[in-house]
Enzyme design. Structure first.
Site, PDB file in Angstrom:
ATOM      1  N   CYS A 138       0.841  -1.075   0.089  1.00 37.64           N
ATOM      2  CA  CYS A 138       0.008  -0.103  -0.021  1.00 37.64           C
ATOM      3  C   CYS A 138       0.846   1.374   0.093  1.00 37.64           C
ATOM      4  O   CYS A 138       2.063   1.268   0.627  1.00 37.64           O
ATOM      5  CB  CYS A 138      -0.813   0.130   1.195  1.00 37.64           C
ATOM      6  SG  CYS A 138      -1.976   1.337   1.139  1.00 37.64           S
TER       7      CYS A 138
ATOM      8  N   ASP B  62       0.671   3.695   1.795  1.00 34.91           N
ATOM      9  CA  ASP B  62       0.446   4.191   2.901  1.00 34.91           C
ATOM     10  C   ASP B  62       1.972   4.598   3.471  1.00 34.91           C
ATOM     11  O   ASP B  62       2.672   3.808   3.611  1.00 34.91           O
ATOM     12  CB  ASP B  62      -0.304   3.412   4.012  1.00 34.91           C
ATOM     13  CG  ASP B  62      -0.597   4.231   5.439  1.00 34.91           C
ATOM     14  OD1 ASP B  62       0.342   4.501   5.821  1.00 34.91           O
ATOM     15  OD2 ASP B  62      -1.953   4.091   5.640  1.00 34.91           O
TER      16      ASP B  62
ATOM     17  N   ARG C 266       2.787   4.714   6.199  1.00 29.88           N
ATOM     18  CA  ARG C 266       3.495   4.154   7.671  1.00 29.88           C
ATOM     19  C   ARG C 266       4.073   2.749   7.160  1.00 29.88           C
ATOM     20  O   ARG C 266       4.306   1.977   8.011  1.00 29.88           O
ATOM     21  CB  ARG C 266       2.209   4.109   8.529  1.00 29.88           C
ATOM     22  CG  ARG C 266       1.960   5.535   8.930  1.00 29.88           C
ATOM     23  CD  ARG C 266       0.463   5.677   9.549  1.00 29.88           C
ATOM     24  NE  ARG C 266      -0.608   5.196   8.675  1.00 29.88           N
ATOM     25  CZ  ARG C 266      -2.070   5.038   8.985  1.00 29.88           C
ATOM     26  NH1 ARG C 266      -2.064   5.460  10.160  1.00 29.88           N
ATOM     27  NH2 ARG C 266      -2.802   4.574   8.061  1.00 29.88           N
TER      28      ARG C 266
ATOM     29  N   HIS D  68      -2.160  -3.914   5.034  1.00 24.27           N
ATOM     30  CA  HIS D  68      -1.980  -3.382   6.433  1.00 24.27           C
ATOM     31  C   HIS D  68      -3.382  -3.208   7.068  1.00 24.27           C
ATOM     32  O   HIS D  68      -4.195  -2.726   6.511  1.00 24.27           O
ATOM     33  CB  HIS D  68      -1.036  -2.178   6.632  1.00 24.27           C
ATOM     34  CG  HIS D  68      -1.625  -1.020   5.908  1.00 24.27           C
ATOM     35  ND1 HIS D  68      -2.308   0.134   6.739  1.00 24.27           N
ATOM     36  CD2 HIS D  68      -1.822  -0.636   4.543  1.00 24.27           C
ATOM     37  CE1 HIS D  68      -2.710   0.771   5.779  1.00 24.27           C
ATOM     38  NE2 HIS D  68      -2.350   0.648   4.611  1.00 24.27           N
TER      39      HIS D  68
ATOM     40  N   CYS E 140      -6.194  -0.078   6.890  1.00 24.82           N
ATOM     41  CA  CYS E 140      -5.937   0.613   5.657  1.00 24.82           C
ATOM     42  C   CYS E 140      -7.119   1.562   5.131  1.00 24.82           C
ATOM     43  O   CYS E 140      -7.925   1.179   5.074  1.00 24.82           O
ATOM     44  CB  CYS E 140      -5.871  -0.561   4.543  1.00 24.82           C
ATOM     45  SG  CYS E 140      -5.318   0.254   2.862  1.00 24.82           S
TER      46      CYS E 140
END
Ligand code: CO
Length: 211
Positions: free
Chosen positions: A42, A44, A46, A98, A101
Site C-alpha cells: 500500500c 500508505d 506508515r 495493512h 488501511c
C-alpha cells in the site's frame, strides 16, 4: 529550513554514512540490482517495505498503490511484475496489506470520492461483494475492515496467479512463490495469511494452457 530542504540534507548525511560503513556500496549498486523479492504494498506512508523488513537498497523491488491492488488491466503493475519476474528473476512476490488501511475503509463507505478514486475503490468493493455474507456478519467496524484487509490481500495474490506472467514463470522456472501478508500498524508485526507455491491449482477458468 523548509521541510523538503531537510530531506535533501538528511540524504547527504545518509549517503555519507553509507560510504563510511561500506566504501564500495554505491559502486556495487549502481551497476547491478539482484533483488530476490517483489513487494506489492500500500502507498500508505506508515508501511515502508524496506524499513519494516530490515532490508537494504538492492534487496526489494517495490510497487505500491492504494490498498496494494493487483488489477489485471493496470499497465503499471503488470510492467513491474513482468520486469521483476522475467528480467530480475525474483524468487518471491509479496502482496502486503495493512490493518486499518484507509483505502479499504473508504471502499466500505458509500461516499462519492469522484471519478478516479471511485474507479480504483471499485476494485475493493468487488472483493467485499465476493465475501459479503462473512463480512456483513461482523458487527464491529474495525474488525470488519481488518477482515476485508486480509481477504483483499488473499484475493490480490490469486490475481497474480491468474496472470500469464506468473503461470509462464511457474511452468518454465518453478518460481516465484507468492505470499500474502498483512502488516499491523499498532505492533509493527507482519502476519502471513496466504502462500501459493509454483504450480498450485488455480481456478481453471484463469489457466492458460499454451504458455
Ligand atoms: Co493502506
Amino acid at each position: 529550513m523548509t521541510t523538503y530542504e531537510k530531506l535533501l540534507l538528511e540524504n547527504k548525511a545518509w549517503a555519507q554514512e553509507q560510504k563510511e560503513e561500506d566504501p564500495d556500496f554505491f559502486n556495487r549498486l549502481s551497476s547491478l540490482q539482484t533483488p530476490e523479492f517483489l513487494w506489492i504494498g500500500c502507498s500508505d506512508s506508515r508501511v515502508p517495505a524496506d524499513k519494516i523488513t530490515g532490508t537494504q537498497p538492492g534487496e526489494i523491488f517495490v510497487h505500491r498503490n492504494i490498498a496494494n491492488m493487483v488489477v489485471h488491466t493496470d499497465v503499471n503493475l503488470l510492467s513491474v511484475l513482468d520486469y521483476a519476474v522475467n528480467h530480475l528473476e525474483v524468487k518471491h512476490v509479496i502482496v502486503c496489506g495493512h490493518y486499518g488501511c484507509g483505502g479499504i475503509k473508504a471502499a466500505m463507505t458509500n461516499q462519492d470520492f469522484k471519478p478516479v478514486l471511485n474507479m480504483w475503490l471499485r476494485n475493493i468493493k468487488d472483493v467485499y461483494h465476493q465475501y459479503m455474507q462473512e463480512l456483513n456478519d461482523i458487527k464491529n467496524e474495525d474488525d470488519k475492515t481488518d477482515r476485508l484487509v486480509e481477504l483483499n490481500v488473499k484475493e490480490q495474490v490469486m490475481h497474480l496467479a491468474q496472470t500469464s506472467i506468473i503461470q509462464r514463470a511457474w511452468k518454465n522456472d518453478r518460481r516465484p512463490h507468492l505470499h500474502g501478508w498483512v502488516y499491523g500498524l499498532k505492533d509493527g508485526i507482519i502476519k502471513p495469511v496466504l502462500e501459493v507455491q509454483p504450480g498450485d491449482k488455480i481456478d481453471p477458468l484463469y489457466e492458460y494452457d499454451n504458455l
